[in-house]
Design a protein around this motif. Structure first.
Motif, mmCIF file in Angstrom:
data_model
loop_
_atom_site.group_PDB
_atom_site.id
_atom_site.type_symbol
_atom_site.label_atom_id
_atom_site.label_comp_id
_atom_site.label_asym_id
_atom_site.label_seq_id
_atom_site.Cartn_x
_atom_site.Cartn_y
_atom_site.Cartn_z
ATOM 1 N N HIS A 269 0.828 -1.206 0.000
ATOM 2 C CA HIS A 269 0.000 0.000 0.000
ATOM 3 C C HIS A 269 0.867 1.263 0.000
ATOM 4 O O HIS A 269 1.716 1.453 0.844
ATOM 5 C CB HIS A 269 -0.917 0.006 1.227
ATOM 6 C CG HIS A 269 -1.794 1.216 1.301
ATOM 7 N ND1 HIS A 269 -2.843 1.402 0.445
ATOM 8 C CD2 HIS A 269 -1.756 2.296 2.106
ATOM 9 C CE1 HIS A 269 -3.425 2.551 0.725
ATOM 10 N NE2 HIS A 269 -2.796 3.105 1.734
ATOM 11 N N ASP A 270 0.626 2.110 -0.996
ATOM 12 C CA ASP A 270 1.363 3.373 -1.067
ATOM 13 C C ASP A 270 0.446 4.549 -1.366
ATOM 14 O O ASP A 270 0.906 5.622 -1.762
ATOM 15 C CB ASP A 270 2.464 3.276 -2.132
ATOM 16 C CG ASP A 270 1.892 3.044 -3.524
ATOM 17 O OD1 ASP A 270 0.660 2.938 -3.656
ATOM 18 O OD2 ASP A 270 2.682 2.979 -4.484
ATOM 19 N N SER B 264 -3.618 1.707 -9.028
ATOM 20 C CA SER B 264 -2.459 1.164 -9.725
ATOM 21 C C SER B 264 -2.103 -0.216 -9.199
ATOM 22 O O SER B 264 -1.735 -1.124 -9.972
ATOM 23 C CB SER B 264 -1.259 2.101 -9.583
ATOM 24 O OG SER B 264 -1.469 3.293 -10.306
ATOM 25 N N LEU B 265 -2.218 -0.399 -7.891
ATOM 26 C CA LEU B 265 -1.955 -1.718 -7.313
ATOM 27 C C LEU B 265 -2.939 -2.757 -7.842
ATOM 28 O O LEU B 265 -2.564 -3.891 -8.152
ATOM 29 C CB LEU B 265 -2.041 -1.659 -5.787
ATOM 30 C CG LEU B 265 -0.826 -1.104 -5.046
ATOM 31 C CD1 LEU B 265 -1.106 -1.031 -3.552
ATOM 32 C CD2 LEU B 265 0.394 -1.990 -5.302
ATOM 33 N N TRP C 151 -12.487 -2.237 -6.857
ATOM 34 C CA TRP C 151 -12.031 -1.454 -8.004
ATOM 35 C C TRP C 151 -12.795 -0.141 -8.116
ATOM 36 O O TRP C 151 -12.194 0.911 -8.379
ATOM 37 C CB TRP C 151 -12.228 -2.266 -9.290
ATOM 38 C CG TRP C 151 -11.203 -3.315 -9.513
ATOM 39 C CD1 TRP C 151 -11.079 -4.498 -8.841
ATOM 40 C CD2 TRP C 151 -10.155 -3.304 -10.486
ATOM 41 N NE1 TRP C 151 -10.016 -5.228 -9.336
ATOM 42 C CE2 TRP C 151 -9.439 -4.520 -10.350
ATOM 43 C CE3 TRP C 151 -9.767 -2.399 -11.466
ATOM 44 C CZ2 TRP C 151 -8.354 -4.835 -11.145
ATOM 45 C CZ3 TRP C 151 -8.688 -2.713 -12.274
ATOM 46 C CH2 TRP C 151 -7.979 -3.906 -12.105
ATOM 47 N N ILE C 152 -14.089 -0.223 -7.923
ATOM 48 C CA ILE C 152 -14.916 0.986 -8.039
ATOM 49 C C ILE C 152 -14.503 2.010 -6.987
ATOM 50 O O ILE C 152 -14.372 3.209 -7.276
ATOM 51 C CB ILE C 152 -16.409 0.623 -7.901
ATOM 52 C CG1 ILE C 152 -16.857 -0.168 -9.134
ATOM 53 C CG2 ILE C 152 -17.270 1.870 -7.734
ATOM 54 C CD1 ILE C 152 -18.199 -0.841 -8.971
ATOM 55 N N ARG C 153 -14.284 1.561 -5.769
ATOM 56 C CA ARG C 153 -13.857 2.484 -4.701
ATOM 57 C C ARG C 153 -12.507 3.119 -5.034
ATOM 58 O O ARG C 153 -12.324 4.335 -4.879
ATOM 59 C CB ARG C 153 -13.777 1.744 -3.368
ATOM 60 C CG ARG C 153 -13.349 2.660 -2.216
ATOM 61 C CD ARG C 153 -13.481 1.980 -0.877
ATOM 62 N NE ARG C 153 -12.604 0.831 -0.733
ATOM 63 C CZ ARG C 153 -12.524 0.091 0.373
ATOM 64 N NH1 ARG C 153 -13.291 0.375 1.409
ATOM 65 N NH2 ARG C 153 -11.701 -0.939 0.427
ATOM 66 N N ALA C 154 -11.567 2.295 -5.524
ATOM 67 C CA ALA C 154 -10.244 2.826 -5.856
ATOM 68 C C ALA C 154 -10.322 3.798 -7.035
ATOM 69 O O ALA C 154 -9.639 4.829 -7.054
ATOM 70 C CB ALA C 154 -9.299 1.672 -6.187
#
Length: 390
Positions: free
Chosen positions: A279-280, A285-286, A332-335
């Motif tokens: 986690h960054d 992207s992750l 995915w949607i949240r990110a």
């Protein structure tokens, strides 16, 4: 009178095709009988045979017709002048086609069931659609070599078919606009050769019997499809006696469930591991990196099996797989919305579904998957679909 009879016959044939496509979509090709098709239009089974020789002929006509519709809009777009306007003409036409043919993506899942002349005709239609798309992509990207344009052309057709898998609470104008935006972003990506050699996957034989059975089933289902594989083939491939297979799995359906559930849950495990250990602050992207790694790794076969064969699971098991996939999509949607807070939930759902579908589709195409730079290309295509052009 003869002309009128042909018209009535043609309408009945079209009706049978429309009904068949809906049934194949909802149940899967092998779960639909000729009697099912006949009953859906108020005919007897023998009456259907006046229009089609068998169910395979119906599938061939349906899937070839879907690709013919795509090839037709591609061909029409190639006639537009000046050539610089062909790309816009194509994306507009594909946007309309998604709504005119709500099951236009069925060919992605069911094409493996085509045989003989039907399979050959389908391949010819696919070549026509791809060649025409590549020619139009060339008007937009004359800087690319033919191989790179070919990758983008596959991605274009895959984005189109992915956009037809749901309605996402968007009206026709909104969904068409989003489809065109995704296509514009995909065709604009930079494909930079990395010069790195393609990493070959090691062949591994699991030590445990159950794992060898699952590995053998995965390999066979991925290549031949669930219905074409017998439990005896799984036993032979895994190096186990048939009785040993039945000690672990009561039926071939139970084995399919184990394979499909592993594919769906495996993506969740990979995601959780990456988000926890790497986690960054850039979760999107992750997620893209983790999913592309999964798709191109030894378990990438599972993505194709989940997409193609889960339809043959019992209803409750199928619902469980959908639930797992929905939760994966929600991450995915949240990110995505963390990066693009202006993006609506409906648009985010469409873009995430399109990105996941395109990755699963492209890694099943040997000449795309085997490219030396497919790792970077797949990531670039995914980010373009999700975020738009850089």
């Amino acid at each position: 009178m003869a002309g009128g009879t042909r018209t009535v016959s043609g309408k009945r044939r079209d009706q049978l095709l429309t009904v068949s496509v809906g049934l194949f979509q909802d149940r899967g090709f092998h779960n639909v009988s000729m009697d099912d098709i006949a009953g859906a239009v108020g005919l007897t089974g023998p009456a259907v045979y006046r229009h089609f020789a068998n169910k395979q002929a119906i599938l061939s006509a349906a899937l070839t017709g879907q690709l013919a519709a795509v090839a037709d809009v591609v061909a029409a777009a190639r006639e537009v002048r000046p050539e610089t306007e062909q790309w816009d003409a194509l994306t507009r036409a594909l946007g309309h086609l998604v709504f005119e043919s709500p099951n236009a993506h069925l060919w992605r899942r069911e094409r493996r069931h085509l045989v003989g002349e039907g399979a050959e005709e389908f391949r010819n239609r696919m070549r026509d659609a791809l060649a025409g798309t590549e020619a139009i992509v060339a008007t937009r990207r004359p800087d690319l070599a033919s191989a790179e344009r070919g990758v983008l052309s596959w991605a274009v057709l895959s984005v189109f078919s992915a956009a037809g898998t749901g309605r996402y609470a968007l009206d026709e104008q909104q969904q068409e606009a989003e489809l065109r935006a995704m296509l514009d972003a995909v065709v604009a990506i930079e494909l930079r050769p990395t010069g790195s050699a393609k990493h070959e996957l090691a062949v591994r034989i699991p030590a445990g019997r159950r794992e060898r059975i699952i590995e053998a089933a995965t390999e066979l289902f991925a290549v031949e499809g669930y219905y074409a594989v017998s439990i005896e083939q799984v036993a032979e491939r895994s190096g186990n006696a048939l009785a040993t297979v039945y000690q672990h799995f009561a039926s071939k359906t139970d084995l399919l469930y184990a394979v499909v559930k592993r594919g769906a849950e495996g993506a969740q495990f990979v995601l959780a591991h990456r988000l926890t250990t790497e986690h960054d602050g850039d979760d999107l992207s992750l997620l893209v990196d983790a999913h592309c790694d999964l798709a191109l790794g030894p378990h990438g076969r599972l993505l194709g099996i989940v997409a193609a064969d889960r339809i043959y699971l019992p209803v409750e098991q199928r619902r469980e797989i959908y639930r797992i996939e929905e939760e994966y999509g929600e991450e995915w949607i949240r990110a995505l919305r963390a990066v693009r807070p202006d993006m609506s939930l409906a648009v985010a759902r469409l873009r995430v579904q399109a990105a996941l579908t395109v990755v699963a589709e492209l890694v099943q195409i040997a000449r795309v998957r085997d490219r030396a730079d497919i790792d970077a290309e797949l990531r670039a295509i995914s980010r373009a679909i999700l975020l738009g052009a850089d």
